[in-house]
Write an enzyme that holds these catalytic residues in place. Structure first.
Site, PDB file in Angstrom:
ATOM      1  N   HIS A  99       0.826  -1.207   0.000  1.00  0.00           N
ATOM      2  CA  HIS A  99       0.000   0.000   0.000  1.00  0.00           C
ATOM      3  C   HIS A  99       0.861   1.258   0.000  1.00  0.00           C
ATOM      4  O   HIS A  99       1.237   1.758   1.063  1.00  0.00           O
ATOM      5  CB  HIS A  99      -0.901  -0.003   1.238  1.00  0.00           C
ATOM      6  CG  HIS A  99      -1.765  -1.221   1.344  1.00  0.00           C
ATOM      7  ND1 HIS A  99      -1.285  -2.435   1.762  1.00  0.00           N
ATOM      8  CD2 HIS A  99      -3.087  -1.396   1.069  1.00  0.00           C
ATOM      9  CE1 HIS A  99      -2.277  -3.320   1.751  1.00  0.00           C
ATOM     10  NE2 HIS A  99      -3.379  -2.715   1.340  1.00  0.00           N
TER      11      HIS A  99
ATOM     12  N   HIS B  23      -4.076   3.173  -3.325  1.00  0.00           N
ATOM     13  CA  HIS B  23      -4.293   2.608  -1.984  1.00  0.00           C
ATOM     14  C   HIS B  23      -3.519   1.307  -1.767  1.00  0.00           C
ATOM     15  O   HIS B  23      -2.746   1.198  -0.827  1.00  0.00           O
ATOM     16  CB  HIS B  23      -5.782   2.366  -1.713  1.00  0.00           C
ATOM     17  CG  HIS B  23      -6.008   1.449  -0.543  1.00  0.00           C
ATOM     18  ND1 HIS B  23      -6.136   1.908   0.742  1.00  0.00           N
ATOM     19  CD2 HIS B  23      -6.070   0.088  -0.469  1.00  0.00           C
ATOM     20  CE1 HIS B  23      -6.271   0.875   1.557  1.00  0.00           C
ATOM     21  NE2 HIS B  23      -6.235  -0.236   0.852  1.00  0.00           N
TER      22      HIS B  23
ATOM     23  N   GLU C 258     -17.518  -4.178  24.983  1.00  0.00           N
ATOM     24  CA  GLU C 258     -16.719  -5.402  25.095  1.00  0.00           C
ATOM     25  C   GLU C 258     -15.489  -5.353  24.193  1.00  0.00           C
ATOM     26  O   GLU C 258     -14.385  -5.746  24.580  1.00  0.00           O
ATOM     27  CB  GLU C 258     -17.564  -6.630  24.742  1.00  0.00           C
ATOM     28  CG  GLU C 258     -18.722  -6.900  25.692  1.00  0.00           C
ATOM     29  CD  GLU C 258     -19.960  -6.066  25.400  1.00  0.00           C
ATOM     30  OE1 GLU C 258     -19.988  -5.344  24.385  1.00  0.00           O
ATOM     31  OE2 GLU C 258     -20.922  -6.129  26.200  1.00  0.00           O
TER      32      GLU C 258
ATOM     33  N   HIS D 280     -28.275 -15.507  25.461  1.00  0.00           N
ATOM     34  CA  HIS D 280     -27.191 -15.348  26.425  1.00  0.00           C
ATOM     35  C   HIS D 280     -26.426 -16.650  26.685  1.00  0.00           C
ATOM     36  O   HIS D 280     -25.457 -16.649  27.430  1.00  0.00           O
ATOM     37  CB  HIS D 280     -27.747 -14.820  27.759  1.00  0.00           C
ATOM     38  CG  HIS D 280     -28.077 -13.356  27.720  1.00  0.00           C
ATOM     39  ND1 HIS D 280     -28.866 -12.809  26.733  1.00  0.00           N
ATOM     40  CD2 HIS D 280     -27.705 -12.335  28.528  1.00  0.00           C
ATOM     41  CE1 HIS D 280     -28.971 -11.499  26.946  1.00  0.00           C
ATOM     42  NE2 HIS D 280     -28.279 -11.192  28.020  1.00  0.00           N
TER      43      HIS D 280
HETATM   44  C1  LIG Z   1     -11.470  -4.525   9.925  1.00  0.00           C
HETATM   45  C2  LIG Z   1     -10.947  -4.363   8.549  1.00  0.00           C
HETATM   46  N1  LIG Z   1     -11.790  -4.359   7.514  1.00  0.00           N
HETATM   47  C3  LIG Z   1     -11.334  -4.261   6.251  1.00  0.00           C
HETATM   48  C4  LIG Z   1      -9.998  -4.166   6.006  1.00  0.00           C
HETATM   49  C5  LIG Z   1      -9.489  -4.113   4.582  1.00  0.00           C
HETATM   50  N2  LIG Z   1      -8.990  -2.741   4.302  1.00  0.00           N
HETATM   51  C6  LIG Z   1      -7.714  -2.417   4.410  1.00  0.00           C
HETATM   52  S1  LIG Z   1      -7.425  -0.810   4.122  1.00  0.00           S
HETATM   53  C7  LIG Z   1      -9.047  -0.516   3.795  1.00  0.00           C
HETATM   54  C8  LIG Z   1      -9.510   0.856   3.419  1.00  0.00           C
HETATM   55  C9  LIG Z   1      -9.156   1.799   4.485  1.00  0.00           C
HETATM   56  O1  LIG Z   1      -9.375   3.104   4.071  1.00  0.00           O
HETATM   57  P1  LIG Z   1      -8.505   4.242   4.735  1.00  0.00           P
HETATM   58  O2  LIG Z   1      -8.355   3.978   6.180  1.00  0.00           O
HETATM   59  O3  LIG Z   1      -9.078   5.532   4.331  1.00  0.00           O
HETATM   60  O4  LIG Z   1      -7.068   4.017   4.110  1.00  0.00           O
HETATM   61  P2  LIG Z   1      -6.467   4.715   2.816  1.00  0.00           P
HETATM   62  O5  LIG Z   1      -7.127   4.113   1.626  1.00  0.00           O
HETATM   63  O6  LIG Z   1      -6.763   6.171   2.945  1.00  0.00           O
HETATM   64  O7  LIG Z   1      -5.028   4.377   2.901  1.00  0.00           O
HETATM   65  C10 LIG Z   1      -9.788  -1.676   3.944  1.00  0.00           C
HETATM   66  C11 LIG Z   1     -11.238  -1.756   3.721  1.00  0.00           C
HETATM   67  C12 LIG Z   1      -9.133  -4.180   7.124  1.00  0.00           C
HETATM   68  N3  LIG Z   1      -7.821  -4.108   6.979  1.00  0.00           N
HETATM   69  N4  LIG Z   1      -9.629  -4.242   8.363  1.00  0.00           N
END
Ligand SMILES: Cc1ncc(C[n+]2csc(CCOP(=O)(O)OP(=O)(O)O)c2C)c(N)n1
Ligand SMILES: [Mg+2]
Length: 658
Positions: free
Chosen positions: A27, A258, A402, A464
């Site tokens: 990334h 990204h 939690e 529960h």
């Molecule tokens: C809980 C979770 N859901 C989905 C992902 C997959 N994922 C990685 S980065 C991302 C997008 C995140 O967007 P942002 O925080 O704005 O990062 P940017 O594209 O700006 O670097 C996703 C959906 C993950 N790593 N963790």
């Protein structure tokens, strides 16, 4: 001449785009967009000493947007940490490189926590900030006086856990927590307009945070914002307006940067745009030496701290506390006292009784509950609440959070100096599960006190009543699930959890249980995971394998079988993971060869039977519940599901006849 902040930042950009290109995976966008902000933080504000990543009073830095891992690897390399080396970075994302896809806490000193599951870095940082304030209250400014910085993305601030985390941080007035939000208006699917219209700043303000906005591409402005943040008593969110992939002229500002390599053409264009003439992975000497100087910027603060530690008179105690070693001298006297006055208690109550001794003997414990204090029995008499007015307290009212609680406990454990334990109902491990998984992955010593562990909770009914929970948690690597059968086992399991270098889950009953271990034993019998509680009196035909509240039921069934001349062992198995790790001869003694059809093995656990064939063999009998529970008094629920001594014995007799 000192390089400009922009040029320093461009070294991060170059390493990020080149490493992702070499791996053809990763990334680049986030590190390129946040390079200036990170440069401001690391060159001017973050208190650290690259030559000693473990300096206890360092500021903690958490890259909550873990997909931007190259940002962190570049910073650690540039500032002169022993690792990663440039060779490690060249092997970004390859097998064996500590520069893993997402930052992993045990791969590199300097990576404080494992991040990648969005939102959890921020939530763990809240725990780090709690641990810092608590230790400050105990040891004073001379020894503990640091901050926690976070870089979070749009994703971190969309995930539900951020609500829990910022609510807790605002409530506890964790002013030493500073979050830089990479506000680039982009996520994987494209513009954030596709999925968000909330006012993030207003949301943080509502949670009693201090908020600031700045141009995230201007290190000077970020620096000013950080200065303002550090002088406010509230936790601060700094909204850094940035452009994802900044410097890649044709792709910046788009989701294309990204999570994919930029490609040779775009990288060439970015080199021109950034005025970067070096080949991949080469940092000009002047720039590298400037960065290295920033890496030792904290050395004198470190030396001063060391002097204060020497002069404090608390050096040994402080270092011992941070080492994480625990004293188990509470166990023997506690067990002696327990055995002298045995009576039926629920294991949640037995846990509280053990905790009275533990909390008195081990000052590092910090308890809490997600609003079920009176049900989880987590608060012992001596514990004062940890509040914004009393960080020295050792009990946290986490509220109905939690996931936030569990993530905070991870942060506390990884900060060091404290041993967090926290409770909710076992069924709500589902709400905490992503953090439980990160406890395991990170080897964070968090102790989950999960009560109401079966249909034995009764009237609250199937919503529960855990069914699949025990087995699904046992399926998770690097975490031990303990299900003690009585008060003695509960104390033994607590001792094991405290001494462990892994997280533990204690599954505890709501209902009273009869004492089964009525005599002192020199050995902690739970340490082996399973042991023979009762040996067959007649010729052995049956081996019961039971856990927790069902051990008592198996004992009752065994007695009925013995009355008919059928010998039955009863094995209590409080921890399957530990039993699996025993030497073969021990396992063979407790559970002789599974193919031996002379002996019927019977598992009894008031939850799914899924997986118990591992111990019963396919020809064994698995007594449990393969559907959702019922709302009824516990006794009636057990009877309904056929988990009583009489009904279990009847099923075995029927099977033995067949
Ligand atoms: C809980 C979770 N859901 C989905 C992902 C997959 N994922 C990685 S980065 C991302 C997008 C995140 O967007 P942002 O925080 O704005 O990062 P940017 O594209 O700006 O670097 C996703 C959906 C993950 N790593 N963790
Ligand atoms: Mg984004």
């Amino acid at each position: 001449m000192q390089p400009t902040q922009r040029r320093l930042a461009n070294a991060i950009r170059a390493l990020a785009m080149d490493a992702v290109e070499a791996a053809n995976s990763g990334h680049p966008g986030m590190p390129m967009g946040m390079a200036d902000a990170a440069t401001a933080l690391f060159t001017k504000h973050l208190k650290f000493d690259a030559s000693d990543p473990h300096w206890p009073d360092r500021d903690r830095f958490v890259l909550s947007a873990g997909h931007g891992s190259m940002l962190l690897y570049a910073l650690l390399y540039l500032t002169g940490y022993e690792q990663p080396t440039i060779e490690d970075i060249k092997r970004f994302r390859q097998l064996g490189s500590p520069c893993a896809g997402h930052p992993e806490n045990f791969e590199l000193p300097g990576v404080e926590v494992t991040t990648g599951p969005l939102g959890q870095g921020l939530a763990m940082a809240v725990g780090m900030a709690i641990a810092e304030r608590h230790l400050n209250a105990v040891y004073g400014d001379d020894l503990v006086d640091h901050r926690t910085f976070v870089i979070a993305g749009d994703g971190c601030l969309m995930e539900g856990v951020n609500h829990e985390a910022i609510g807790l941080a605002g409530h506890l007035k964790l002013g030493r927590l500073i979050v830089l939000w990479d506000d680039n208006s982009i996520t994987i699917d494209g513009s954030t307009e596709l999925s968000r219209n909330e006012d993030v700043m207003a949301r943080f303000q509502a949670a009693k945070w201090h908020t600031i906005e700045c141009d995230g591409l201007d290190a000077g402005k970020v620096s000013k914002a950080i200065e303002k943040a550090t002088s406010d008593e509230r936790p601060t969110l700094i909204r850094c307006k940035t452009i994802i992939g900044y410097g890649a002229p044709n792709k910046q500002g788009t989701a294309a940067t990204h999570g994919a390599a930029l490609g040779a053409d775009e990288i060439a264009a970015a080199r021109v745009e950034l005025g970067w003439t070096e080949p991949p992975f080469e940092i000009p000497n002047d720039l590298l030496s400037a960065w290295r100087n920033f890496g030792s910027r904290g050395a004198s603060a470190h030396t001063d701290w060391q002097k204060r530690l020497e002069a404090s008179g608390k050096k040994d105690e402080f270092l011992e506390r941070l080492s994480g070693k625990v004293d188990d001298s509470w166990l023997r006297p506690y067990l002696d006292q327990l055995l002298a006055d045995l009576k039926p208690v629920a294991t949640r109550k037995a846990s509280e009784m053990a905790l009275e001794a533990i909390n008195a003997a081990i000052p590092a414990t910090i308890g809490g509950s997600a609003d079920l204090t009176g049900s989880n029995n987590t608060k012992t008499k001596g514990l004062e609440p940890l509040t914004a007015d009393n960080y020295g307290g050792r009990y946290i009212y986490y509220g109905i959070r939690e996931f936030g609680m569990s993530a905070a406990m991870n942060g506390m454990a990884l900060h060091g100096g404290v041993i967090p334990y926290g409770g909710t109902f076992l069924v709500f491990t589902d709400y905490a599960r992503p953090a439980i998984r990160l406890s395991a992955l990170q080897k964070a010593r968090v102790i989950y006190v999960m009560t109401h562990d079966s249909i034995g909770l009764g009237e609250d009914g199937p919503t529960h009543e855990p069914i699949e929970h025990l087995q699904s948690l046992r399926a998770m690597p690097q975490i031990e699930v303990f299900r003690p059968a009585d008060a003695v086992e509960t104390a033994e399991c607590w001792a094991l959890a405290l001494a462990s270098d892994e997280p533990s889950i204690l599954a505890l009953t709501r209902q009273n249980l009869t004492p089964l271990r009525t005599e002192a034993s020199a050995e902690n019998l739970c340490a082996r995971g399973a042991y023979r509680l009762k040996a067959a009196e007649n010729d052995r035909k049956v081996i019961f394998i039971a856990t927790g509240s069902e051990v008592e039921i198996a004992m009752g069934a065994a007695r009925l079988l013995e009355q008919q001349g059928i010998g039955a062992d009863v094995v209590s198995m409080p921890c399957t993971e530990r039993f699996d790790a025993q030497p073969a001869d021990y396992r063979e003694d407790v559970l002789p060869d599974v193919s031996n059809r002379e002996i019927l093995r019977v598992s009894v656990e008031a939850g799914t039977t899924f997986g118990w064939e591992r111990y019963t063999g396919l020809h064994g009998l698995r007594i449990g519940i393969d559907r959702f529970g019922v709302s009824a008094p516990a006794k009636d629920a057990y009877d309904y599901f056929g988990i009583t001594p009489e009904k279990v014995a009847a099923r075995i007799l029927e099977r033995l006849k067949a």
